[in-house]
Motif scaffolding. Sequence first.
Motif, PDB file in Angstrom:
ATOM      1  N   UNK A 243      21.766  15.861   5.571  1.00 49.45           N
ATOM      2  CA  UNK A 243      22.793  14.806   5.584  1.00 49.45           C
ATOM      3  C   UNK A 243      23.581  15.003   6.868  1.00 49.45           C
ATOM      4  N   UNK A 257      24.090   9.198   6.089  1.00 52.19           N
ATOM      5  CA  UNK A 257      22.859   9.051   6.853  1.00 52.19           C
ATOM      6  C   UNK A 257      22.141  10.387   6.823  1.00 52.19           C
ATOM      7  N   UNK A 258      20.852  10.334   6.523  1.00 51.81           N
ATOM      8  CA  UNK A 258      20.051  11.548   6.407  1.00 51.81           C
ATOM      9  C   UNK A 258      18.845  11.466   7.336  1.00 51.81           C
ATOM     10  N   UNK A 259      18.354  12.611   7.715  1.00 51.88           N
ATOM     11  CA  UNK A 259      17.155  12.649   8.531  1.00 51.88           C
ATOM     12  C   UNK A 259      16.807  14.087   8.862  1.00 51.88           C
ATOM     13  N   UNK A 283       9.483  12.586   8.849  1.00 57.37           N
ATOM     14  CA  UNK A 283      10.053  11.865   7.711  1.00 57.37           C
ATOM     15  C   UNK A 283      10.440  12.867   6.627  1.00 57.37           C
ATOM     16  N   UNK A 284      11.519  12.582   5.924  1.00 55.24           N
ATOM     17  CA  UNK A 284      11.993  13.520   4.906  1.00 55.24           C
ATOM     18  C   UNK A 284      11.137  13.452   3.645  1.00 55.24           C
ATOM     19  N   UNK A 286      11.752  14.715  -0.005  1.00 55.04           N
ATOM     20  CA  UNK A 286      12.810  15.300  -0.834  1.00 55.04           C
ATOM     21  C   UNK A 286      12.265  16.306  -1.851  1.00 55.04           C
ATOM     22  N   UNK A 287      11.053  16.065  -2.336  1.00 54.99           N
ATOM     23  CA  UNK A 287      10.474  17.025  -3.272  1.00 54.99           C
ATOM     24  C   UNK A 287      10.264  18.358  -2.561  1.00 54.99           C
ATOM     25  N   UNK A 290      13.623  19.995  -1.929  1.00 52.47           N
ATOM     26  CA  UNK A 290      14.012  20.572  -3.222  1.00 52.47           C
ATOM     27  C   UNK A 290      15.518  20.592  -3.494  1.00 52.47           C
ATOM     28  N   UNK A 291      16.324  21.008  -2.518  1.00 52.25           N
ATOM     29  CA  UNK A 291      17.769  20.985  -2.762  1.00 52.25           C
ATOM     30  C   UNK A 291      18.557  20.858  -1.473  1.00 52.25           C
ATOM     31  N   UNK A 292      19.757  20.320  -1.625  1.00 54.56           N
ATOM     32  CA  UNK A 292      20.717  20.245  -0.526  1.00 54.56           C
ATOM     33  C   UNK A 292      21.962  20.971  -1.020  1.00 54.56           C
ATOM     34  N   UNK A 293      22.485  21.865  -0.195  1.00 54.79           N
ATOM     35  CA  UNK A 293      23.638  22.658  -0.610  1.00 54.79           C
ATOM     36  C   UNK A 293      24.899  22.281   0.169  1.00 54.79           C
TER      37      UNK A 293
END
Lengths: 386, 386
Positions: A243, A257-259, A283-284, A286-287, A290-293
């Motif tokens: 993010x 916005x993410x990338x 390209x992201x 997400x699986x 797995x996680x964003x902290x």
Amino acid sequence: MRRAVSIFGATGSIGQNTVDLLRRQGGAGAYDVKVLSGARNVALLAEQARELQADLVVTADETRLADLRAALQGSGIAAAAGAQALREAAEIPVDWAMSAIVGAAGLAPTLAMARAAKTLALANKESLVCAGELLQATCAENGCRLLPVDSEHSAIFQALQGGDGAISRILLTASGGPFRDWTREQMQGATLAQAVAHPNWDMGQRISIDSATMFNKALEVIEARQLFGDTRIEVIVHPQSIIHSMVEFADGAILAQLGAPDMRGAIGFALNWPERQDLPVERLDFAALSRLDFHAPDEGRFPALRLAKQVLAAGGLSGAVFNGAKEAALDRFIAGDIGFLDMAALVEKTLESLHVEASSASSLDGLAAVLDMDARAREIGMAWSA
Amino acid sequence: MRRAVSIFGATGSIGQNTVDLLRRQGGAGAYDVKVLSGARNVALLAEQARELQADLVVTADETRLADLRAALQGSGIAAAAGAQALREAAEIPVDWAMSAIVGAAGLAPTLAMARAAKTLALANKESLVCAGELLQATCAENGCRLLPVDSEHSAIFQALQGGDGAISRILLTASGGPFRDWTREQMQGATLAQAVAHPNWDMGQRISIDSATMFNKALEVIEARQLFGDTRIEVIVHPQSIIHSMVEFADGAILAQLGAPDMRGAIGFALNWPERQDLPVERLDFAALSRLDFHAPDEGRFPALRLAKQVLAAGGLSGAVFNGAKEAALDRFIAGDIGFLDMAALVEKTLESLHVEASSASSLDGLAAVLDMDARAREIGMAWSA
């Protein structure tokens, strides 16, 4: 018709990525490259200029002019050197100019670009930190569109594209740098090599150290205020740098916005705006991510963030003092002259010394006033002792 | 001038939240409430109507009309009942209409709203799933602006506000529901009470069960196709329901909308669009959230997602078959007639039975064709046995 473009700071990390995108989007066939500028790496500069068929190449370092000329032999490309040549080159009208010179040295050329370019892609955050009002006024007077290239500010700009301006909060994400989880004691002994090793972003040496101290984030807080107005700005540590930043609106909704952490995202956005084109950016998944902290930043270990708030409160030319002192601190840390945590102490002391004068001045007094304040801050910073 | 509004499905979860927002934003003083509709809970309906000084109240359930009239005694508010009255009430011109009737029963009134309202806030996803082309065409013909109220589609709509349409991918987030981490064996024995207990969202019984099977997400995939065109749509499980959905653009940049899991976010956005106003929604605290998780959905345990892809591929009236069969399955699960995993088996079998006819038909053939396909799917679904 080919789009007229210039890149100032072409051989640095941002500059090289910009050249890469121009190349992928058609190179000299699609872009009429007016100026490329660099500093000591004239071999790369000449190579870029030949490939993109630039009209003019400028090195900031006058001692490198002969080598630059030699490297351009037979190409028909003009060469020049020095601060004055750089400013004049920045006055050449273009559709799009990239300002990617590192540090306060980018100030004068960036103001010149704001007069001569239709769109100014700004990676030189110091222009906004030291002389935000002056730069914005110059853009406004000359009808120049300012597009931020820092990934955070590009993210905010993108999140605001469809907005009505009713922002309640800006959430500036920070990786936390290589010392995110270090103790204060460990940080005191941090070496140059450790400070340069950024976990996510591939950047130049100076900005990598600024990430380790979070001075880079502190500059970005001030930059965000200059770009997006008098809004609440919060820093949130987000180790993965996925993010790139967020905006909260009046209704509590947040647009983020993410990338992938790849500068070509923000550079490409600024290059192609208001359109979006395919970019060579991962390209992201997400699986797989797995996680964003997230966690709150620690102003005890990263005093730069606390100092940024002081700068916002003091206003005037405090940003120029902050940046000048920070550059002096950086020079001294790189030289092995002061320790890692000394950098913030030096900047804090310098801000105190110049508080009264800085807060009562303004960048609208002109570039000379800004550069004078910058020089005084550097002088105090160079003389500081723990 | 007060804004003329109607709420269809006022006593359900979405409807009550809509009434709450109207109340907070000035109630009868700010809104000229034309119609409130509900079903069996006529006491609440009458209370809402008195507070908002509605012109007309309609119950879908004709057996409740006498009670509704009694509850409205002395208020001067008109009352009516039944499907025909509901459709006529939906034809009353308004600035803004909320379509929050649950299920395919909302189809006819929603089409009527699309003819009579300037803005249609759509929470009844079945209208798009069963008759997307017809609804879109009706909106286009009548100059009605369609705004999605599902939090996911509202998120996508918000992310697209400033966009140029160059979408490369829609990422629809899913909480995964209460059985996210259950084994298939555990799911086979899931009870009604377990299926209704949604971890994040406070919703009605039917949509909560649809979350547990992920049929709700499957409907949303089809809904997203109808709203945002022929774009790649991926479902990603995100247990915290903080990121409400995301859009990836041609350049790899992703815009995401985030917020607390509170339906008033999406309802308020649709109510106030194109402006944003303060909403009684909790603000996000990322340090407190600490982390956001993601994983790929398991189509083995949640076959609804696989079936949604079949529906998109088959086109025509497959969405109507899918939804009709799903509603029959839901009725039978609630009645204790079939097991939890039987619901997907029933829908799959029904889709197979009607595949040829459904894929060669179109909702543009008219509402009668849609309702006929819906009825046939329900009939097959009710007759299905494991």
